[in-house]
Design a protein around this motif. Structure first.
Motif, PDB file in Angstrom:
ATOM      1  N   HIS A 219      21.423 110.231  15.230  1.00  0.00           N
ATOM      2  CA  HIS A 219      21.592 108.836  15.645  1.00  0.00           C
ATOM      3  C   HIS A 219      20.607 107.959  14.873  1.00  0.00           C
ATOM      4  O   HIS A 219      19.717 107.327  15.457  1.00  0.00           O
TER       5      HIS A 219
ATOM      6  N   THR B 275      32.057 112.673  24.105  1.00  0.00           N
ATOM      7  CA  THR B 275      31.936 111.496  23.239  1.00  0.00           C
ATOM      8  C   THR B 275      31.460 110.287  24.039  1.00  0.00           C
ATOM      9  O   THR B 275      30.594 109.522  23.584  1.00  0.00           O
ATOM     10  N   ALA B 276      32.008 110.129  25.221  1.00  0.00           N
ATOM     11  CA  ALA B 276      31.561 109.022  26.085  1.00  0.00           C
ATOM     12  C   ALA B 276      30.093 109.196  26.466  1.00  0.00           C
ATOM     13  O   ALA B 276      29.316 108.228  26.509  1.00  0.00           O
TER      14      ALA B 276
ATOM     15  N   LYS C 191      23.236 106.823  23.552  1.00  0.00           N
ATOM     16  CA  LYS C 191      22.722 105.842  22.591  1.00  0.00           C
ATOM     17  C   LYS C 191      22.427 104.513  23.277  1.00  0.00           C
ATOM     18  O   LYS C 191      21.407 103.862  22.998  1.00  0.00           O
ATOM     19  N   ALA C 192      23.297 104.143  24.225  1.00  0.00           N
ATOM     20  CA  ALA C 192      23.051 102.889  24.943  1.00  0.00           C
ATOM     21  C   ALA C 192      21.794 102.988  25.796  1.00  0.00           C
ATOM     22  O   ALA C 192      21.009 102.021  25.895  1.00  0.00           O
TER      23      ALA C 192
ATOM     24  N   GLN D 214      27.855 110.665  24.679  1.00  0.00           N
ATOM     25  CA  GLN D 214      27.065 110.360  23.481  1.00  0.00           C
ATOM     26  C   GLN D 214      26.871 108.855  23.325  1.00  0.00           C
ATOM     27  O   GLN D 214      25.767 108.389  23.020  1.00  0.00           O
ATOM     28  N   ARG D 215      27.968 108.075  23.544  1.00  0.00           N
ATOM     29  CA  ARG D 215      27.844 106.621  23.463  1.00  0.00           C
ATOM     30  C   ARG D 215      26.893 106.094  24.534  1.00  0.00           C
ATOM     31  O   ARG D 215      26.054 105.217  24.272  1.00  0.00           O
ATOM     32  N   GLN D 216      26.993 106.655  25.725  1.00  0.00           N
ATOM     33  CA  GLN D 216      26.110 106.207  26.795  1.00  0.00           C
ATOM     34  C   GLN D 216      24.659 106.602  26.530  1.00  0.00           C
ATOM     35  O   GLN D 216      23.730 105.860  26.866  1.00  0.00           O
TER      36      GLN D 216
END
Length: 375
Positions: A262, A214-215, A221-222, A217-219
């Motif tokens: 996304h 999950t982390a 997108k960033a 995935q957030r990174q």
């Protein structure tokens, strides 16, 4: 007694009359049979003659038809033979051309097969020393070089040389991987290659736990949003460039992940006027750009043709005027020739009348007058 005698007499007369009528009828029937026989024989003869004439006419007609058919068949055979000769010549010519092209194609194929064999040997020799794609693309510089090479290959295979520039430096000092030179109102479009791969792999790492994925995935997108911000800030410089830019993602899997899961990243890129493309979608964009360039060239050629047609129309107007003048001169010359011909005909007639005058006629008349006076 007298009545009985009368009755007997009347009966006898009646019997005699009936006998006479029977004999007469027999004679008449015999005459009718003879007449019918004669009539039948005459009709039979006539029918025989008619059949004979008909047979002869049919035979003559058949002979004429056979002669006509023979002539027609000969003409048709000659035409067919000539046509077949012509077709045979064309077929032979086409076959020769086909054989020639086939030989050329075969030679070209053999040459390319030889080249492919050499390339295959080189690939085989490189296979033993080649590292995995994972290791090759582990470094950012390697990924950047890979994306730039793939971008250049796609652009070079689709667009003409004048329609793009690789490693172009903008007025703000930023160097973009590629710019597309499209006709107005689009103008120059910047295309930069970005390859967010580390966190993409971490998202699908089976050994990692759910929180790590999950982390990642957030990174991921960033990372994509940061690339979008970099492209929007460096490579969108109206009016030097158009009001949008293209972000090229060299991996179809990464592109599919962005667009499938996304959508907020895609919306963010659209707000920044940055279009995310993959190799497949970039090919569609480049083909569209090529069609636009071809349409522009066609329009320019159409304008040239229209200009030349306009000049040709003016030349034709001048030609028509000069042709009219030439026709007037020819008509005047024809009229002058006709007048000269009339004068010549009159002069010829006068010479003819002069030639017809008998100069010796007055001397003969005077001598005759003198002789008559002496007498």
């Amino acid at each position: 007694m007298p009545e009985t005698l009368l009755i007997i007499t009347a009966a006898a007369i009646l019997l005699v009359t009936m006998a006479f009528l029977v004999i007469r009828l027999g004679m008449l029937s015999s005459m009718v049979r003879d007449l019918l026989g004669q009539q039948a024989r005459m009709m039979e003869d006539k029918h025989r003659d008619m059949l004979k004439d008909l047979h002869e006419g049919l035979a003559n007609q058949g002979d004429r038809l056979s002669e006509a058919l023979v002539k027609t068949s000969e003409q048709l055979r000659g035409t067919v033979e000539a046509r077949l000769d012509q077709i045979s010549g064309h077929v032979t010519e086409r076959l020769d051309e086909g054989f020639k092209k086939t030989n050329e194609t075969f030679t070209s194929v053999m040459t390319r097969l030889a080249t492919i064999d050499e390339a295959q040997k080189k690939i085989d020799s490189l296979t033993t020393n080649m590292v995995s794609l994972q290791e090759l693309l582990g470094d950012k510089r390697s990924r950047g070089a890979f994306g730039e090479v793939q971008l250049e290959a796609l652009v070079r295979n689709i667009l003409p040389v004048a329609a793009y520039t690789m490693q172009y430096t903008l007025s703000n000092g930023s160097r973009v991987d590629c710019v597309l030179r499209l006709p107005p109102p689009t103008g120059m479009v910047a295309v930069d290659s970005k390859f967010p791969l580390e966190n993409f792999h971490r998202m699908f790492d089976r050994d990692a736990d759910e929180a790590s994925r999950t982390a990642a995935q957030r990174q991921f997108k960033a990372d994509v949003k940061k690339h979008v911000d970099d492209i929007a800030g460096k490579y969108i410089l109206p009016p030097e460039t158009c009001d949008g830019a293209v972000m090229f993602v060299p991996a179809e899997a990464v592109f599919a992940e962005i667009h499938a899961y996304h959508s907020d990243v895609v919306d963010y890129a659209m707000q920044k006027q940055v279009w995310i493309v993959s190799p497949t979608t970039l090919m569609a964009v480049l083909n569209t750009a090529r069609a636009v360039l071809k349409d522009m060239e066609t329009r320019e050629q159409v304008h040239i043709i229209k200009h030349e047609l306009s000049r040709l129309g003016k030349d034709f107007v001048r030609f028509d005027e000069r042709m009219k003048k030439l026709a007037d001169h020819i008509r005047q010359a024809n009229q002058d020739v006709e007048e000269v011909h009339i004068s010549s005909r009159k002069i010829s007639q006068r010479f003819a009348r002069i030639d017809a005058v008998d100069v010796d006629a007055p001397e003969l008349e005077s001598s005759r007058a003198l002789k008559s006076g002496e007498d």
